[in-house]
Design a protein around this motif. Sequence first.
Motif, short mmCIF file in Angstrom:
data_model
loop_
_atom_site.label_atom_id
_atom_site.label_comp_id
_atom_site.label_asym_id
_atom_site.label_seq_id
_atom_site.Cartn_x
_atom_site.Cartn_y
_atom_site.Cartn_z
N GLN A 1 51.02 20.28 30.97
CA GLN A 1 50.71 20.51 32.62
C GLN A 1 50.55 21.83 32.88
N ALA A 2 48.99 22.18 33.38
CA ALA A 2 48.92 23.47 33.94
C ALA A 2 49.30 23.45 35.46
N ALA A 3 49.48 22.40 35.95
CA ALA A 3 49.61 22.28 37.47
C ALA A 3 51.15 22.83 37.64
N VAL A 4 52.03 22.71 36.63
CA VAL A 4 53.53 23.00 36.98
C VAL A 4 53.37 24.67 37.01
N GLU B 1 37.61 10.31 26.34
CA GLU B 1 36.56 10.19 25.36
C GLU B 1 36.39 11.50 24.93
N ARG B 2 35.70 11.63 23.58
CA ARG B 2 35.30 12.99 23.15
C ARG B 2 34.17 12.94 22.78
N ALA B 3 33.57 14.24 22.71
CA ALA B 3 32.10 14.38 22.38
C ALA B 3 32.29 14.28 20.86
N GLU C 1 46.66 8.78 17.97
CA GLU C 1 47.39 8.23 18.92
C GLU C 1 47.85 8.70 20.04
N ARG C 2 48.12 10.34 20.08
CA ARG C 2 48.55 10.88 21.11
C ARG C 2 47.49 11.04 22.29
N HIS C 3 48.19 10.84 23.68
CA HIS C 3 47.31 11.03 24.68
C HIS C 3 48.20 11.50 25.65
N SER C 4 47.69 11.94 26.94
CA SER C 4 48.48 12.49 28.00
C SER C 4 49.18 11.18 28.72
N CYS C 5 50.70 11.21 28.66
CA CYS C 5 51.41 10.31 29.20
C CYS C 5 51.79 10.61 30.63
N ARG C 6 51.56 9.71 31.80
CA ARG C 6 51.71 10.03 33.08
C ARG C 6 52.54 9.02 33.49
N ALA C 7 53.34 8.45 32.95
CA ALA C 7 54.56 7.79 33.30
C ALA C 7 55.55 7.71 32.30
C1 LIG Z 1 46.86 23.30 28.72
C2 LIG Z 1 46.60 21.86 29.29
C3 LIG Z 1 46.82 21.72 30.72
C4 LIG Z 1 46.83 20.28 31.48
N1 LIG Z 1 46.87 20.26 32.60
C5 LIG Z 1 47.20 18.91 33.01
C6 LIG Z 1 47.82 18.81 34.46
O1 LIG Z 1 48.36 19.76 35.12
N2 LIG Z 1 48.07 17.50 34.83
C7 LIG Z 1 47.54 16.44 34.20
O2 LIG Z 1 47.42 15.28 34.61
N3 LIG Z 1 46.99 16.61 33.06
C8 LIG Z 1 46.84 17.99 32.43
N4 LIG Z 1 46.42 18.06 31.13
C9 LIG Z 1 46.17 16.89 30.25
C10 LIG Z 1 44.56 16.62 30.09
O3 LIG Z 1 44.04 16.20 31.32
C11 LIG Z 1 44.25 15.79 29.19
O4 LIG Z 1 44.79 16.41 27.76
C12 LIG Z 1 42.75 15.65 28.70
O5 LIG Z 1 42.26 15.21 29.79
C13 LIG Z 1 42.57 14.78 27.46
O6 LIG Z 1 43.29 13.44 27.59
P1 LIG Z 1 44.36 13.04 26.59
O7 LIG Z 1 45.51 14.32 26.47
O8 LIG Z 1 45.04 11.92 27.14
O9 LIG Z 1 43.65 12.95 25.20
C14 LIG Z 1 46.55 19.23 30.52
C15 LIG Z 1 46.01 19.50 29.25
C16 LIG Z 1 46.31 20.72 28.66
C17 LIG Z 1 45.91 20.95 27.17
#
Ligand SMILES: Cc1cc2nc3c(=O)[nH]c(=O)nc-3n(C[C@H](O)[C@H](O)[C@H](O)COP(=O)(O)O)c2cc1C
Length: 214
Positions: A158-161, A201-203, A3-9
């Motif tokens: 977020q590595a960007a930060v 996706e994942r391999a 269920e986890r995914h990266s939330c961008r809003a």
């Molecule tokens: C260490 C790390 C740094 C990441 N940095 C960013 C980031 O700076 N900006 C961003 O939009 N997503 C960032 N992500 C999210 C990844 O893009 C995301 O985990 C990957 O595409 C897989 O998608 P999911 O997390 O939705 O499963 C980061 C993830 C990790 C683990």
Amino acid sequence: MAERHSCRAFAPTQIAKSEIEQILATARRTPSWCNAQPWRVDLTSGVATDRFRAALSEEVQGAAPNPDLPFPSSYSGVYQDRRRACGWALYEAVGVIKGDRAGSAREMMRNFALFDAPHCAIISSPAELGAYGAMDCGGFVTAFCLAAQALGIATIPQAAVASYGPFLHRYFDIPQDHLILCAISFGYSDTKHPANGFRTERAEPDEFTHWHDD
Ligand SMILES: Cc1cc2nc3c(=O)[nH]c(=O)nc-3n(C[C@H](O)[C@H](O)[C@H](O)COP(=O)(O)O)c2cc1C
């Protein structure tokens, strides 16, 4: 995990402190070499997140990126393919078309608004522990995200930060002998927002596993 995914809003609703404490108490069970538990967490809530968001967004306008931990020098082959695929999936979801540089720059800048998350955790590790400290913290980041997910709380590492290392050291008074690794922005998902409308996706396991059993 599924269920986890990266939330961008994110929705603006604050997470109860007791729930954040529960996430931290779970994530601290992460294994680490020699049980060093090298993670330092600088965590913002409420107006402190908004102050940080504003200060970071302003910093980005004038300062060059300067992460404590050098970013990858390149992505080649399958790594480049995967990087592009997740970038395009995001752009497609939010309606940024190929060649729309202003649109992609706007999406990138959302990182520094912390995707409007009400909370942000900055993760750093003692420099003396080197790559292994960073590795242990990577485990902590995943555990944090999963513990949050279990409570219905969305996250994004977020590595960007971390691009703005000197600013973050100053802003949060993070010791110079620590490497700032990444942030985790978190809160409740704005589930209807298009940026949350795609999944990566994942391999297959056999693509990354080399069996040695005969
Ligand atoms: C260490 C790390 C740094 C990441 N940095 C960013 C980031 O700076 N900006 C961003 O939009 N997503 C960032 N992500 C999210 C990844 O893009 C995301 O985990 C990957 O595409 C897989 O998608 P999911 O997390 O939705 O499963 C980061 C993830 C990790 C683990």
